[in-house]
Design a protein around this motif. Structure first.
Motif, short mmCIF file in Angstrom:
data_model
loop_
_atom_site.label_atom_id
_atom_site.label_comp_id
_atom_site.label_asym_id
_atom_site.label_seq_id
_atom_site.Cartn_x
_atom_site.Cartn_y
_atom_site.Cartn_z
N VAL A 310 0.84 -1.20 0.00
CA VAL A 310 0.00 0.00 0.00
C VAL A 310 0.87 1.25 0.00
CG1 VAL A 310 -1.76 1.30 1.24
CG2 VAL A 310 -1.91 -1.20 1.12
N TRP A 311 1.93 1.27 0.81
CA TRP A 311 2.78 2.45 0.85
C TRP A 311 3.49 2.66 -0.49
CZ3 TRP A 311 7.96 2.46 -0.06
CH2 TRP A 311 8.66 1.23 0.05
N GLU A 312 3.83 1.56 -1.17
CA GLU A 312 4.45 1.69 -2.49
C GLU A 312 3.45 2.26 -3.50
OE1 GLU A 312 7.73 -1.87 -2.75
OE2 GLU A 312 5.62 -2.46 -2.85
N TYR A 313 2.21 1.79 -3.44
CA TYR A 313 1.19 2.31 -4.34
C TYR A 313 1.00 3.81 -4.11
CZ TYR A 313 -3.21 3.23 -6.66
OH TYR A 313 -4.18 3.78 -7.47
N LEU A 314 0.94 4.21 -2.84
CA LEU A 314 0.76 5.64 -2.54
C LEU A 314 1.96 6.45 -3.01
CD1 LEU A 314 -0.85 5.34 1.00
CD2 LEU A 314 -1.99 6.02 -1.12
#
Length: 457
Positions: A310-314
């Motif tokens: 999720v942090w990578e997507y953000l």
């Protein structure tokens, strides 16, 4: 969640609006003469839009058609109202005026001065009426007034003529999709302080050009992650021109006509440069390079079938997002936020939060549309559900919470910056960015031609 109230940013901004300097153009407000700033540096000449594909492009490279030069007047420092009681945060109050978000009663839309009506254009393009739509339940946002229908009609007419006649951005079979995009209503809602339709067209052409690149290179209309880097780099030279030798310059210039994406970028940038200062133009090029980097990250994950954390997507979404649009709000408003103020870390954080929040709103409103598309389409609800092992509904609702937290951070950081740097240009720019955030939500919510909500409630 309580209703945050109507959009706070539909009031007049400090100083008279910038005026179009072309002779004979109707002017409002003060009739004093305006000294024109020097014309921007010349742009590398581009060929005129080529004939249909069956006809070879002409060998010569004539210049772009002339574009009306937009002139500015400096925004005078507004007189702050005298407080009736000690006010420890006057700059903050100038923007907020109330407890919920970036402005409330003090900047209520009902207090917006009336804008001179534009003449009804002849043969105006049909403009889809606002369908109303409904907001994502629980999504933090500010309602906005319906955009001026006369301006919407005129911008819609002009942008369609530009897309069809000047740059041949789409074939006839895409006409219904172009109309359904409602870009005129979109841009009028996002730029309520634009002094004229000419100023609105600056943003509208760039918005359409960005979507042509996204559709033709990345997604809906023949786009592919394969070879995307090469296509984006060559298209980027329509924004940030190649400086090369005499031998190779003509081939590069002719390449700018090779496809709708490059034609759209080149033409839209040419118009933008007639209105923007060199610093504003360089800022926009930088933000478009950020956008293209985000496109490439998403394409790489698609090719390798990698679902990011999720942090990578953000992280990817901080680059592949709407940032280039609100960052030009001063050019569209007819003034300039100087480069040193734009570069402040606090201002960069505000702009980044605005781009992130609005892009996640797009993830939420386009969720159903993307599920219907072939293949796997990454968006925040999908990534959260998969990586955190929860249901689709739970993933979607958590994405709403992420959006809301970013929105609250955007408003808090804007207020803090307004207090720390009470420069009227900073305050005006913050108002413009917040107005863009609100207008962007309005367009997504109301565009039922493109979007519908999932059945999670």
């Amino acid at each position: 969640m309580p209703d945050p109230g109507p959009s706070p940013l539909r009031s007049s901004l400090p100083g008279p609006p910038a005026r179009i300097g072309a002779p004979g153009h109707a002017r409002g407000g003060d009739a004093a003469a305006v000294e024109a700033r020097p014309a921007p540096p010349s742009v590398p000449a581009l060929p005129s839009v080529p004939a249909p594909p069956s006809v070879p492009a002409p060998p010569s490279v004539p210049a772009l058609p002339s574009v009306p030069v937009l002139h500015r007047t400096p925004a005078p420092t507004p007189t702050a109202p005298t407080p009736t009681a000690p006010a420890p945060r006057p700059a903050l109050e100038r923007i907020l005026g109330g407890p919920s978000g970036l402005g409330t009663a003090g900047l209520h839309p009902a207090r917006r001065p009336a804008r001179p009506a534009l003449p009804e254009p002849e043969g105006a393009a049909a403009v889809p009426a606002a369908a109303g739509g409904r907001p994502v339940p629980g999504l933090y946002h500010h309602p906005v007034p319906e955009p001026d229908p006369v301006r919407v009609a005129e911008v819609s007419r002009r942008i369609k003529r530009w897309a069809v006649d000047e740059v041949q951005a789409y074939p006839p079979e895409w006409e219904d999709q172009f109309d359904g995009f409602s870009v005129g209503r979109y841009m009028v809602a996002c730029h309520p302080d634009a002094p004229s339709v000419e100023h609105l067209m600056i943003a509208t052409r760039l918005m359409v050009a960005e979507n042509v690149v996204d559709d033709c290179y990345c997604e809906d209309h023949g786009g592919s992650p394969v070879g995307l880097g090469g296509r984006l780099l060559l298209a980027h030279t329509a924004l940030d021109p190649l400086h090369t030798t005499r031998e190779y310059q003509p081939a590069w210039a002719e390449s700018l006509l090779a496809d709708p994406a490059r034609r759209s970028y080149g033409s839209a940038m040419g118009y933008f440069l007639q209105a923007a200062t060199p610093a504003q133009a360089d800022r926009y090029r930088h933000d478009m390079a950020r956008l293209h980097l985000g496109y490439l990250a998403e394409a790489a994950w698609t090719q390798t079938e990698y679902t990011p954390e999720v942090w990578e997507y953000l992280s990817m979404r901080q680059f592949n997002n709407f940032r280039p649009c609100p960052t030009i709000t001063d050019t569209v408003g007819g003034y300039e936020l100087p480069a040193d103020l734009h570069a402040l870390p606090a201002m960069q954080r505000v702009i980044a939060l605005a781009g992130n929040a609005t892009t996640l709103a797009n993830d939420l409103y386009s969720y159903t549309k993307e599920l219907k598309a072939p293949g796997k389409h990454m968006n925040l609800p999908v990534v959260i559900a998969e990586k955190e092992g929860i249901s689709d509904k739970e993933g979607y609702l958590k994405a709403v919470e992420v959006h809301n937290e970013l929105m609250h951070a955007f408003e808090a950081e804007s207020a803090a910056l307004a207090t720390a740097v009470p420069d009227p240009r900073v305050l005006r720019f913050l108002k413009g960015v917040a107005a863009w955030v609100d207008g962007n939500h309005y367009w997504h919510m109301s565009n039922t031609y493109r979007y519908s909500l999932p059945d999670f409630w």
